[in-house]
Design a protein around this motif. Structure first.
Motif, PDB file in Angstrom:
ATOM      1  N   LYS A  38       0.495  -1.045   0.045  1.00 43.55           N
ATOM      2  CA  LYS A  38      -0.066   0.365  -0.037  1.00 43.55           C
ATOM      3  C   LYS A  38       1.094   1.241   0.281  1.00 43.55           C
ATOM      4  N   THR A  39       0.440   2.200  -0.585  1.00 42.76           N
ATOM      5  CA  THR A  39       1.154   3.511  -0.818  1.00 42.76           C
ATOM      6  C   THR A  39       2.055   3.343  -1.924  1.00 42.76           C
ATOM      7  N   VAL A  40       2.428   2.422  -2.506  1.00 39.20           N
ATOM      8  CA  VAL A  40       3.657   2.207  -3.402  1.00 39.20           C
ATOM      9  C   VAL A  40       2.816   2.442  -4.972  1.00 39.20           C
ATOM     10  N   LYS A  41       3.333   3.421  -5.768  1.00 35.16           N
ATOM     11  CA  LYS A  41       2.665   3.632  -6.943  1.00 35.16           C
ATOM     12  C   LYS A  41       3.333   2.711  -8.094  1.00 35.16           C
ATOM     13  N   GLU A  42       4.562   2.492  -8.154  1.00 38.69           N
ATOM     14  CA  GLU A  42       5.536   1.814  -9.020  1.00 38.69           C
ATOM     15  C   GLU A  42       6.102   0.768  -8.464  1.00 38.69           C
ATOM     16  N   GLY A  43       6.939   1.021  -7.692  1.00 40.98           N
ATOM     17  CA  GLY A  43       8.018  -0.082  -6.759  1.00 40.98           C
ATOM     18  C   GLY A  43       8.683  -0.675  -7.802  1.00 40.98           C
ATOM     19  N   TYR A  44       9.425   0.034  -8.732  1.00 42.51           N
ATOM     20  CA  TYR A  44      10.251  -0.563  -9.687  1.00 42.51           C
ATOM     21  C   TYR A  44      11.010   0.341 -10.305  1.00 42.51           C
ATOM     22  N   PRO A  45      12.370  -0.059 -10.636  1.00 38.72           N
ATOM     23  CA  PRO A  45      13.057  -1.205 -10.231  1.00 38.72           C
ATOM     24  C   PRO A  45      13.353  -1.516  -8.923  1.00 38.72           C
ATOM     25  N   LEU A  46      13.459  -2.838  -8.605  1.00 39.65           N
ATOM     26  CA  LEU A  46      13.718  -2.836  -6.947  1.00 39.65           C
ATOM     27  C   LEU A  46      15.590  -2.932  -7.014  1.00 39.65           C
ATOM     28  N   GLN A  47      15.954  -2.329  -5.881  1.00 47.90           N
ATOM     29  CA  GLN A  47      17.562  -2.212  -5.525  1.00 47.90           C
ATOM     30  C   GLN A  47      17.732  -3.605  -5.261  1.00 47.90           C
ATOM     31  N   ILE A  48      18.799  -4.158  -5.743  1.00 44.50           N
ATOM     32  CA  ILE A  48      19.412  -5.392  -5.336  1.00 44.50           C
ATOM     33  C   ILE A  48      20.661  -5.227  -4.432  1.00 44.50           C
ATOM     34  N   TYR A  49      20.676  -5.831  -3.154  1.00 44.84           N
ATOM     35  CA  TYR A  49      21.854  -5.864  -2.329  1.00 44.84           C
ATOM     36  C   TYR A  49      21.907  -7.340  -2.344  1.00 44.84           C
ATOM     37  N   VAL A  50      23.541  -7.516  -2.671  1.00 45.53           N
ATOM     38  CA  VAL A  50      23.980  -8.906  -3.103  1.00 45.53           C
ATOM     39  C   VAL A  50      25.033  -9.206  -1.789  1.00 45.53           C
ATOM     40  N   ASP A  51      24.704 -10.343  -1.148  1.00 48.53           N
ATOM     41  CA  ASP A  51      25.702 -11.098  -0.184  1.00 48.53           C
ATOM     42  C   ASP A  51      26.266 -12.099  -0.912  1.00 48.53           C
ATOM     43  N   GLU A  52      25.635 -12.945  -1.725  1.00 49.14           N
ATOM     44  CA  GLU A  52      26.483 -14.135  -2.422  1.00 49.14           C
ATOM     45  C   GLU A  52      25.795 -14.180  -3.718  1.00 49.14           C
ATOM     46  N   VAL A  53      26.640 -14.098  -4.743  1.00 50.59           N
ATOM     47  CA  VAL A  53      26.421 -14.175  -5.944  1.00 50.59           C
ATOM     48  C   VAL A  53      27.215 -15.581  -6.721  1.00 50.59           C
ATOM     49  N   LYS A  54      26.388 -16.290  -7.554  1.00 55.41           N
ATOM     50  CA  LYS A  54      27.108 -17.358  -8.386  1.00 55.41           C
ATOM     51  C   LYS A  54      27.054 -17.267  -9.731  1.00 55.41           C
ATOM     52  N   GLN A  55      28.239 -17.869 -10.395  1.00 58.11           N
ATOM     53  CA  GLN A  55      28.059 -17.914 -11.805  1.00 58.11           C
ATOM     54  C   GLN A  55      28.116 -19.244 -12.309  1.00 58.11           C
ATOM     55  N   VAL A  56      27.068 -19.242 -13.145  1.00 63.38           N
ATOM     56  CA  VAL A  56      26.680 -20.789 -13.803  1.00 63.38           C
ATOM     57  C   VAL A  56      27.097 -21.081 -15.310  1.00 63.38           C
ATOM     58  N   ASP A  57      27.311 -21.739 -15.826  1.00 62.05           N
ATOM     59  CA  ASP A  57      27.314 -21.887 -17.352  1.00 62.05           C
ATOM     60  C   ASP A  57      25.792 -22.442 -17.961  1.00 62.05           C
ATOM     61  N   VAL A  58      25.475 -21.460 -18.884  1.00 62.38           N
ATOM     62  CA  VAL A  58      24.318 -21.849 -19.616  1.00 62.38           C
ATOM     63  C   VAL A  58      24.493 -21.713 -21.063  1.00 62.38           C
ATOM     64  N   ASP A  59      23.960 -22.637 -21.820  1.00 64.09           N
ATOM     65  CA  ASP A  59      24.215 -22.683 -23.174  1.00 64.09           C
ATOM     66  C   ASP A  59      23.607 -21.552 -23.822  1.00 64.09           C
ATOM     67  N   PHE A  60      24.524 -20.841 -24.554  1.00 65.32           N
ATOM     68  CA  PHE A  60      24.057 -19.629 -25.447  1.00 65.32           C
ATOM     69  C   PHE A  60      22.958 -19.973 -26.513  1.00 65.32           C
ATOM     70  N   GLN A  61      21.913 -19.133 -26.212  1.00 68.35           N
ATOM     71  CA  GLN A  61      20.851 -19.409 -27.439  1.00 68.35           C
ATOM     72  C   GLN A  61      20.579 -17.664 -27.950  1.00 68.35           C
TER      73      GLN A  61
END
Length: 147
Positions: A38-61
Protein backbone atom coordinates in the motif's frame (compact mmCIF):
# COMPACT_ATOMS: atom_id res chain seq x y z
CA UNK A 1 22.09 -49.67 -22.82
CA UNK A 2 23.26 -47.01 -20.39
CA UNK A 3 25.31 -47.98 -17.39
CA UNK A 4 24.28 -47.12 -13.87
CA UNK A 5 27.07 -44.51 -13.73
CA UNK A 6 25.83 -42.85 -16.93
CA UNK A 7 22.28 -42.75 -15.59
CA UNK A 8 23.54 -41.32 -12.31
CA UNK A 9 25.44 -38.58 -14.17
CA UNK A 10 22.36 -37.71 -16.24
CA UNK A 11 20.27 -37.55 -13.07
CA UNK A 12 22.75 -35.25 -11.32
CA UNK A 13 23.00 -32.98 -14.37
CA UNK A 14 19.21 -32.60 -14.43
CA UNK A 15 19.07 -31.91 -10.69
CA UNK A 16 21.73 -29.19 -11.09
CA UNK A 17 19.77 -27.68 -13.99
CA UNK A 18 16.61 -27.56 -11.89
CA UNK A 19 18.50 -25.96 -8.99
CA UNK A 20 19.95 -23.37 -11.35
CA UNK A 21 16.56 -22.48 -12.83
CA UNK A 22 15.10 -21.61 -9.46
CA UNK A 23 17.81 -19.10 -8.51
CA UNK A 24 17.19 -15.38 -8.98
CA UNK A 25 18.70 -13.93 -12.10
CA UNK A 26 18.48 -10.47 -13.67
CA UNK A 27 15.91 -11.78 -16.12
CA UNK A 28 13.70 -12.40 -13.05
CA UNK A 29 14.60 -9.09 -11.41
CA UNK A 30 13.43 -7.20 -14.50
CA UNK A 31 9.87 -8.42 -13.88
CA UNK A 32 9.66 -7.93 -10.11
CA UNK A 33 7.88 -4.99 -8.51
CA UNK A 34 6.73 -4.07 -5.03
CA UNK A 35 3.61 -2.24 -6.21
CA UNK A 36 1.39 -4.53 -4.11
CA UNK A 37 2.54 -2.60 -1.03
CA UNK A 38 0.00 0.00 0.00
CA UNK A 39 1.11 3.55 -0.80
CA UNK A 40 3.46 2.28 -3.53
CA UNK A 41 2.68 3.61 -6.99
CA UNK A 42 5.32 1.87 -9.10
CA UNK A 43 7.82 0.01 -6.88
CA UNK A 44 10.18 -0.56 -9.80
CA UNK A 45 12.98 -1.30 -10.30
CA UNK A 46 13.96 -2.92 -7.04
CA UNK A 47 17.43 -2.21 -5.67
CA UNK A 48 19.48 -5.42 -5.33
CA UNK A 49 21.77 -5.89 -2.33
CA UNK A 50 24.01 -8.89 -2.80
CA UNK A 51 25.63 -11.05 -0.16
CA UNK A 52 26.40 -14.03 -2.42
CA UNK A 53 26.43 -14.31 -6.20
CA UNK A 54 27.17 -17.42 -8.21
CA UNK A 55 28.11 -17.80 -11.86
CA UNK A 56 26.78 -20.80 -13.77
CA UNK A 57 27.27 -21.95 -17.34
CA UNK A 58 24.19 -21.80 -19.54
CA UNK A 59 24.26 -22.67 -23.25
CA UNK A 60 24.06 -19.55 -25.39
CA UNK A 61 20.85 -19.33 -27.41
CA UNK A 62 20.93 -16.23 -29.59
CA UNK A 63 17.26 -16.43 -30.60
CA UNK A 64 16.11 -16.64 -26.96
CA UNK A 65 18.25 -13.68 -25.91
CA UNK A 66 17.09 -11.58 -28.86
CA UNK A 67 13.42 -12.23 -28.11
CA UNK A 68 13.90 -11.70 -24.38
CA UNK A 69 15.87 -8.45 -24.54
CA UNK A 70 13.23 -6.84 -26.76
CA UNK A 71 10.69 -7.39 -23.95
CA UNK A 72 12.83 -6.12 -21.05
CA UNK A 73 13.02 -2.69 -19.50
CA UNK A 74 16.56 -1.66 -20.51
CA UNK A 75 17.03 0.91 -17.74
CA UNK A 76 15.96 -1.62 -15.10
CA UNK A 77 18.31 -4.23 -16.59
CA UNK A 78 21.22 -1.82 -16.50
CA UNK A 79 20.33 -0.78 -12.94
CA UNK A 80 20.19 -4.42 -11.81
CA UNK A 81 23.49 -5.21 -13.53
CA UNK A 82 25.12 -2.26 -11.74
CA UNK A 83 23.66 -3.41 -8.40
CA UNK A 84 25.30 -6.82 -8.71
CA UNK A 85 28.56 -5.51 -10.18
CA UNK A 86 28.13 -6.92 -13.69
CA UNK A 87 27.38 -3.90 -15.88
CA UNK A 88 30.77 -3.70 -17.58
CA UNK A 89 30.34 -3.72 -21.34
CA UNK A 90 26.64 -2.86 -21.26
CA UNK A 91 25.79 0.42 -23.03
CA UNK A 92 23.66 3.08 -21.33
CA UNK A 93 21.06 2.68 -24.08
CA UNK A 94 20.32 -0.28 -26.32
CA UNK A 95 22.07 0.53 -29.62
CA UNK A 96 20.53 0.24 -33.05
CA UNK A 97 21.12 -3.14 -34.70
CA UNK A 98 21.85 -4.72 -31.30
CA UNK A 99 20.29 -7.95 -32.58
CA UNK A 100 23.28 -8.53 -34.88
CA UNK A 101 25.94 -7.57 -32.30
CA UNK A 102 27.25 -10.98 -31.16
CA UNK A 103 29.49 -9.51 -28.46
CA UNK A 104 26.60 -7.60 -26.87
CA UNK A 105 24.23 -10.59 -27.14
CA UNK A 106 26.75 -12.81 -25.35
CA UNK A 107 27.23 -10.18 -22.63
CA UNK A 108 23.45 -9.96 -22.22
CA UNK A 109 23.20 -13.75 -22.08
CA UNK A 110 25.84 -13.77 -19.37
CA UNK A 111 24.28 -11.06 -17.20
CA UNK A 112 20.68 -12.28 -17.65
CA UNK A 113 21.15 -16.03 -17.28
CA UNK A 114 24.56 -16.93 -15.89
CA UNK A 115 24.75 -14.64 -12.85
CA UNK A 116 22.60 -15.81 -9.95
CA UNK A 117 21.88 -14.00 -6.70
CA UNK A 118 22.00 -16.64 -3.98
CA UNK A 119 21.61 -14.45 -0.89
CA UNK A 120 20.87 -10.79 -0.40
CA UNK A 121 17.78 -8.62 -0.60
CA UNK A 122 15.60 -6.52 -2.88
CA UNK A 123 14.54 -3.05 -1.78
CA UNK A 124 11.43 -1.10 -2.79
CA UNK A 125 12.53 2.26 -4.21
CA UNK A 126 9.57 4.04 -2.60
CA UNK A 127 9.21 2.53 0.88
CA UNK A 128 12.72 1.07 1.35
CA UNK A 129 11.02 -2.19 2.47
CA UNK A 130 13.48 -5.06 1.98
CA UNK A 131 12.60 -8.48 0.64
CA UNK A 132 15.13 -11.20 1.48
CA UNK A 133 16.75 -13.47 -1.09
CA UNK A 134 17.62 -16.82 0.44
CA UNK A 135 18.89 -19.91 -1.38
CA UNK A 136 18.39 -18.03 -4.65
CA UNK A 137 14.70 -17.34 -4.03
CA UNK A 138 13.35 -13.82 -3.46
CA UNK A 139 10.65 -13.76 -0.77
CA UNK A 140 8.14 -11.12 -1.86
CA UNK A 141 5.43 -12.14 0.59
CA UNK A 142 3.76 -9.24 2.33
CA UNK A 143 2.39 -8.92 5.85
CA UNK A 144 -1.34 -8.25 6.18
CA UNK A 145 -0.76 -4.68 7.29
CA UNK A 146 1.31 -3.95 4.16
CA UNK A 147 -1.46 -4.68 1.67
Amino acid sequence: MKTLLQLSNIFHDRINTIKSIRNMKLITHNMLTSNALKTVKEGYPLQIYVDEVKQVDVDFQQQFITKTVSKLNWKALLFGAKCIGHSEGLPETLPENWESNDELLKKLHHVLLEIEVITGSLECPETKRRFPISNGIPNMLLNEDEV
